[in-house]
Design an enzyme around this catalytic site. Structure first.
Site, PDB file in Angstrom:
ATOM      1  N   ASN A  11       0.802  -1.237   0.000  1.00 26.37           N
ATOM      2  CA  ASN A  11       0.000   0.000   0.000  1.00 26.37           C
ATOM      3  C   ASN A  11       0.832   1.282   0.000  1.00 26.37           C
ATOM      4  O   ASN A  11       0.288   2.374  -0.113  1.00 26.37           O
ATOM      5  CB  ASN A  11      -0.996   0.009   1.185  1.00 26.37           C
ATOM      6  CG  ASN A  11      -1.934  -1.183   1.136  1.00 26.37           C
ATOM      7  OD1 ASN A  11      -2.570  -1.423   0.113  1.00 26.37           O
ATOM      8  ND2 ASN A  11      -1.994  -1.952   2.201  1.00 26.37           N
ATOM      9  N   ASN A  72      10.343  -0.183   5.180  1.00 23.56           N
ATOM     10  CA  ASN A  72       8.998   0.057   5.687  1.00 23.56           C
ATOM     11  C   ASN A  72       8.153  -1.110   5.186  1.00 23.56           C
ATOM     12  O   ASN A  72       7.745  -1.130   4.025  1.00 23.56           O
ATOM     13  CB  ASN A  72       8.443   1.399   5.198  1.00 23.56           C
ATOM     14  CG  ASN A  72       7.089   1.706   5.842  1.00 23.56           C
ATOM     15  OD1 ASN A  72       6.448   0.831   6.427  1.00 23.56           O
ATOM     16  ND2 ASN A  72       6.651   2.951   5.724  1.00 23.56           N
ATOM     17  N   ALA A  75       1.979  -3.123   6.583  1.00 16.10           N
ATOM     18  CA  ALA A  75       1.212  -3.992   7.490  1.00 16.10           C
ATOM     19  C   ALA A  75       1.904  -5.324   7.753  1.00 16.10           C
ATOM     20  O   ALA A  75       1.628  -5.966   8.785  1.00 16.10           O
ATOM     21  CB  ALA A  75      -0.178  -4.232   6.904  1.00 16.10           C
ATOM     22  N   ASP A  85      12.535 -13.625   9.694  1.00 14.15           N
ATOM     23  CA  ASP A  85      13.546 -14.642   9.383  1.00 14.15           C
ATOM     24  C   ASP A  85      14.465 -14.189   8.256  1.00 14.15           C
ATOM     25  O   ASP A  85      15.674 -14.429   8.301  1.00 14.15           O
ATOM     26  CB  ASP A  85      12.867 -15.967   9.003  1.00 14.15           C
ATOM     27  CG  ASP A  85      12.263 -16.678  10.208  1.00 14.15           C
ATOM     28  OD1 ASP A  85      12.547 -16.267  11.358  1.00 14.15           O
ATOM     29  OD2 ASP A  85      11.495 -17.639   9.999  1.00 14.15           O
ATOM     30  N   HIS A  98       8.651   3.673   9.914  1.00 18.01           N
ATOM     31  CA  HIS A  98       7.227   3.912   9.714  1.00 18.01           C
ATOM     32  C   HIS A  98       7.016   5.413   9.608  1.00 18.01           C
ATOM     33  O   HIS A  98       7.626   6.185  10.359  1.00 18.01           O
ATOM     34  CB  HIS A  98       6.397   3.347  10.869  1.00 18.01           C
ATOM     35  CG  HIS A  98       6.599   1.881  11.034  1.00 18.01           C
ATOM     36  ND1 HIS A  98       6.039   0.971  10.169  1.00 18.01           N
ATOM     37  CD2 HIS A  98       7.343   1.175  11.917  1.00 18.01           C
ATOM     38  CE1 HIS A  98       6.422  -0.245  10.527  1.00 18.01           C
ATOM     39  NE2 HIS A  98       7.218  -0.150  11.571  1.00 18.01           N
ATOM     40  N   ILE A  99       6.148   5.767   8.701  1.00 17.06           N
ATOM     41  CA  ILE A  99       5.841   7.182   8.493  1.00 17.06           C
ATOM     42  C   ILE A  99       5.054   7.710   9.697  1.00 17.06           C
ATOM     43  O   ILE A  99       5.338   8.787  10.236  1.00 17.06           O
ATOM     44  CB  ILE A  99       5.025   7.335   7.188  1.00 17.06           C
ATOM     45  CG1 ILE A  99       5.891   6.885   6.000  1.00 17.06           C
ATOM     46  CG2 ILE A  99       4.525   8.766   7.021  1.00 17.06           C
ATOM     47  CD1 ILE A  99       5.094   6.609   4.741  1.00 17.06           C
TER      48      ILE A  99
HETATM   49  C1  DQA Z   1       3.160   2.115   8.230  1.00 18.69           C
HETATM   50  C2  DQA Z   1       2.375   1.746   9.492  1.00 18.69           C
HETATM   51  C3  DQA Z   1       1.713   0.395   9.336  1.00 18.69           C
HETATM   52  O1  DQA Z   1       0.975   0.080  10.502  1.00 18.69           O
HETATM   53  C4  DQA Z   1       0.759   0.413   8.158  1.00 18.69           C
HETATM   54  O2  DQA Z   1       0.198  -0.858   7.964  1.00 18.69           O
HETATM   55  C5  DQA Z   1       1.390   0.928   6.904  1.00 18.69           C
HETATM   56  C6  DQA Z   1       2.299   2.065   6.987  1.00 18.69           C
HETATM   57  C7  DQA Z   1       3.759   3.536   8.327  1.00 18.69           C
HETATM   58  O3  DQA Z   1       4.643   3.828   7.529  1.00 18.69           O
HETATM   59  O4  DQA Z   1       3.327   4.354   9.142  1.00 18.69           O
HETATM   60  O5  DQA Z   1       1.101   0.451   5.822  1.00 18.69           O
HETATM   61  O6  DQA Z   1       4.243   1.213   8.084  1.00 18.69           O
END
Ligand code: DQA
Length: 140
Positions: A11, A72, A75, A85, A98-99
């Site tokens: 995503n 990153n 999820a 692993d 994480h952003i």
């Molecule tokens: C994320 C945080 C995760 O929980 C989420 O599923 C994402 C983005 C972030 O960059 O804040 O897809 O990794």
């Protein structure tokens, strides 16, 4: 020349359009242009996939040649023993990024399966989390 591999999981190809109130209004490629300009002496390769297996294949492919990995995992962070692993199996240090500040969000985002296999974790600084991760790897 140092080589850093940036890997984005599911995503994150939709950055800029996906929930901008959480992830901001900027697309990743646009941000990456700035990041590359900021570190002209660093080779920064970028890979994104929505598939867990493709992320693992990429870690295997680059994990013995690059100087560091900025990951990153989206999820999959909260679900994937296989990514844990893979990170343990390779030689290059990885920084989990994480952003958003996942600890201020839903409880299911509070646990990471990959943190224990990473050199460190940076979260909550928007896209600047990636720069902070690059800084940490370059300082090693
Ligand atoms: C994320 C945080 C995760 O929980 C989420 O599923 C994402 C983005 C972030 O960059 O804040 O897809 O990794």
């Amino acid at each position: 020349m140092k080589r850093i591999q940036i890997i984005n999981g599911p995503n994150l190809n939709l950055l800029g359009r996906r929930e901008p109130s959480i992830y901001g209004a900027r697309g990743f490629e646009d941000y990456l242009d700035d990041l590359r300009r900021r570190y002209p002496d660093v080779q920064m390769d970028y890979f994104q996939s929505n598939s867990e297996g493709a992320l693992i294949d990429k870690l295997h492919e680059v994990g013995f040649t690059v100087d560091g990995i900025v990951l990153n995992a989206g999820a999959y962070t909260h679900t994937s023993v296989a990514l844990h692993d893979a990170l343990r199996a390779i030689a290059a240090p990885a920084v989990e990024v994480h952003i958003s500040n996942v600890h201020q969000r839903e409880e299911f985002r509070h646990h990471s399966f990959i943190s224990a296999a990473c050199r460190g974790v940076i979260c909550g600084f928007g896209l600047d989390s990636y720069r902070l991760a690059v800084e940490a790897l370059l300082a090693e």
